[in-house]
Motif scaffolding. Structure first.
Motif, PDB file in Angstrom:
ATOM      1  N   GLY A   1       0.806  -1.206   0.000  1.00 52.84           N
ATOM      2  CA  GLY A   1       0.000   0.000   0.000  1.00 52.84           C
ATOM      3  C   GLY A   1       0.841   1.259   0.000  1.00 52.84           C
ATOM      4  O   GLY A   1       0.507   2.247  -0.678  1.00 52.84           O
TER       5      GLY A   1
ATOM      6  N   ASN B   1       1.941   1.545  -3.607  1.00 51.04           N
ATOM      7  CA  ASN B   1       0.850   1.748  -4.552  1.00 51.04           C
ATOM      8  C   ASN B   1       0.262   3.145  -4.455  1.00 51.04           C
ATOM      9  O   ASN B   1      -0.195   3.719  -5.449  1.00 51.04           O
ATOM     10  CB  ASN B   1      -0.236   0.700  -4.306  1.00 51.04           C
ATOM     11  N   GLU B   2       0.264   3.695  -3.239  1.00 50.96           N
ATOM     12  CA  GLU B   2      -0.308   5.026  -3.026  1.00 50.96           C
ATOM     13  C   GLU B   2       0.761   6.102  -2.903  1.00 50.96           C
ATOM     14  O   GLU B   2       0.452   7.242  -2.556  1.00 50.96           O
ATOM     15  CB  GLU B   2      -1.189   4.997  -1.773  1.00 50.96           C
TER      16      GLU B   2
END
Length: 583
Positions: A235, A238-239
């Motif tokens: 995460g 990905n972010e």
């Protein structure tokens, strides 16, 4: 008379100057080849730099004799691993300082070093890592440390993996160069840069698969070391949550934000060094010169043969190439040596000449009949690199080794229009037989010639698969399904039966000892080093030329190397990955 006096004076001056140059050169060579006595003093900290890439065998740096910031010799990868292991039990070494100042070598090489660092930590000694800018590969190595520190104004790349391949089809079209390509295997992507402008669907599928495997292993390693769930780590990437150094600290990827002087203070405190005194830093090269690594004991011997670089026909003219004649000689030498009870063949190669691969395979197969042969795979053991590995009694790979790529290809370049339209050059000649000029770049291939070449490629591919069938004891249909030129990660290769176990050189040596029924053994490494003077002179010229080209081309140096590789493809059947993947 005056002319002769002037001539004689000039001649004597020239002789004196030449003699002086020879003396200076001998002094330089003598200084470079002198092995200085190095003593490792107490309270030392072993220094490793992530920007240092390690070849399989040590590399002599001729310029190191004249540049105080450079080592004369860079230890080989396994040598570096053994030095770290030695430092764990060395009372003079209190810990390790990991300078994160660049990206390390390939992923499997980094894995070997990282595992050595994790074993070092079990000794109770510390490992501190510090960097200003940390790339993902370097951070993966740094995550093995007790403490990871980042410069407060620096950066940590944690954005995930990607790979980008250059495609040369458009360039060749502009130059009016027509590659005539022959290959076997729908996943054999080696020729794609010459025949496509983007990745084929098959190549995208295989690259997505093995890149995902490598990234998953990266997340697992970081997650275990930092005690962070891998889903959370994914995460973060990905972010794009790690934008600033403070973010890296907030999400526990690092232990603190500090400047270099603060790290030095902490290391002084850790080693009880007075603040006014210098820290006893010991580089890996200095440590290598100051300690004697044990080669083992006992009457039995295990030969560790390093095979790194392109597989070529003939002799290995330079370090980090695998010449078929050179390696026949080395393998035969250890096969016939009765003191050698087993062979570990260390392969780090994306392949090359299919014929040279077959020749080396043959010699290893003969060796296997009289003593155990174990293969240890490095960053790559693909295509020709897998060809020379598949006959082994046991094969070890790292999780992030790239292997497989069981496929072959051939390329012929039709440069008729390039020479005529770009340079104004035309060709004509005579021949005594219809195919006497087969392979000429001055004309296109005929349909009959194309059939001949494709038949040769098909035959070589069939031979390659038959070697895998026999070596891995797999059915022909199974091998055909996992061949097709497809590249696999070490993890995938183990599941498919292309690899037996996950591990590095240490694990391969232990396996070889078990197969040879050796409770103790002496280690001998091959190819053995050539004489120092010729190696120095050859290395000095090569090192200087490489540095000049790198300085001029900068980030374009790798593309330049790839274009040079393309020149080697013409006219020979290849089992190779011509373009190494970069993540």
């Amino acid at each position: 008379m005056r002319f002769f006096k002037v001539f004689l004076a000039a001649f004597l001056a020239f002789v004196a100057f030449a003699g002086l140059c020879i003396i200076v050169l001998m002094v330089i060579i003598g200084k470079a080849l002198t092995t200085e006595k190095v003593t490792i003093t107490p309270n030392g900290i072993l220094v490793l730099e992530t920007g240092q890439s390690y070849h399989e065998q040590k590399v002599v740096n001729p310029l190191g004799a004249f540049m105080p910031d450079e080592e004369k010799e860079v230890p080989g990868l396994f040598q570096a691993v053994r030095l770290i292991e030695n430092a764990a039990g060395d009372d003079n070494i209190k810990g390790i300082y990991l300078k994160v100042n660049g990206s390390p070598g390939g992923f499997a090489s980094t894995e070997e070093l990282r595992n050595a660092l994790l074993r070092f930590r079990k000794s109770g000694k510390f490992i501190y890592a510090y960097g200003e800018i940390m790339g993902q590969s370097a951070y993966y190595l740094a995550s093995a440390a007790d403490k990871v520190y980042l410069n407060p104004k620096g950066g940590l790349d944690f954005t995930g993996f990607s790979t980008q391949l250059p495609f040369l089809k458009g360039t060749l079209e502009k130059l009016e160069i027509k590659p005539e390509i022959f290959y076997c295997g729908k996943f054999k992507s080696a020729t794609e840069p010459l025949r496509e402008t983007r990745m084929t669907d098959a190549n995208r599928i295989q690259t997505t698969q093995f890149l995902g495997e490598l990234y998953g292993h990266f997340l697992q390693g970081v997650g275990k070391a930092r005690n962070i769930d891998t889903a959370a780590l994914h995460g973060y990437a990905n972010e794009n949550m790690i934008e600033e150094p403070a973010d890296a600290l907030k999400y526990k990827l690092v232990d603190g934000l500090k400047y270099d002087d603060e790290i030095m203070t902490e290391l002084k405190n850790k080693t009880a060094t007075k603040q006014d005194d210098k820290i006893n830093f010991v580089t890996l090269g200095k440590y290598n010169a100051g300690v004697e690594l044990s080669s083992g004991s006992g009457e039995g011997r295990i030969a560790l043969i390093y095979a790194e670089g392109d597989i070529i026909d003939g002799e290995s003219e330079k370090q980090n190439t695998i010449g078929s004649e050179t390696y026949i000689e080395e393998i035969r030498k250890v096969r016939e040596d009765k003191n050698v009870k087993a062979i570990v063949f260390r392969v780090n190669s994306g392949g090359g000449s299919a014929l040279a691969s077959e020749v080396i395979w043959r010699e290893l197969s003969l060796a296997k009949k009289v003593k155990p042969v174990v293969v240890s795979m490095g960053d790559y053991a693909a295509s020709g690199g897998y060809y020379i590995s598949c006959m082994a009694d046991s094969i070890f790979a790292e999780p992030n080794t790239l292997t497989g790529s069981i496929g072959v290809f051939g390329v012929m370049f039709n440069m008729q229009d390039f020479f005529k339209n770009k340079l104004g050059v035309t060709f004509d000649g005579v021949k005594t037989a219809q195919y006497a000029d087969l392979g000429s770049v001055g004309r296109p291939l005929t349909e009959g010639e194309k059939r001949f070449i494709q038949n040769g490629v098909d035959s070589t591919y069939a031979s390659f698969k038959s070697r895998v069938v026999a070596g891995r004891k797999l059915g022909a249909a199974i091998v055909d399904s996992i061949a097709q030129g497809r590249v696999w990660s070490g993890i995938e290769a183990k599941e498919l039966g292309l690899v037996d176990r996950i591990g590095g050189v240490n694990e391969a040596l232990a396996c070889a000892a078990r197969l040879a029924k050796l409770s103790e053994y002496r280690l001998r490494e091959y190819p053995e080093a050539k004489d120092k003077i010729s190696r120095f002179i050859k290395g000095l010229g090569a090192e200087a030329s490489v540095r000049m080209v790198k300085k001029e081309l900068g980030v374009n140096y790798e593309l330049y190397q790839q274009l040079k590789d393309v020149q080697q493809l013409h006219g020979r059947i290849q089992a190779r990955i011509p373009f190494n993947y970069k993540f």
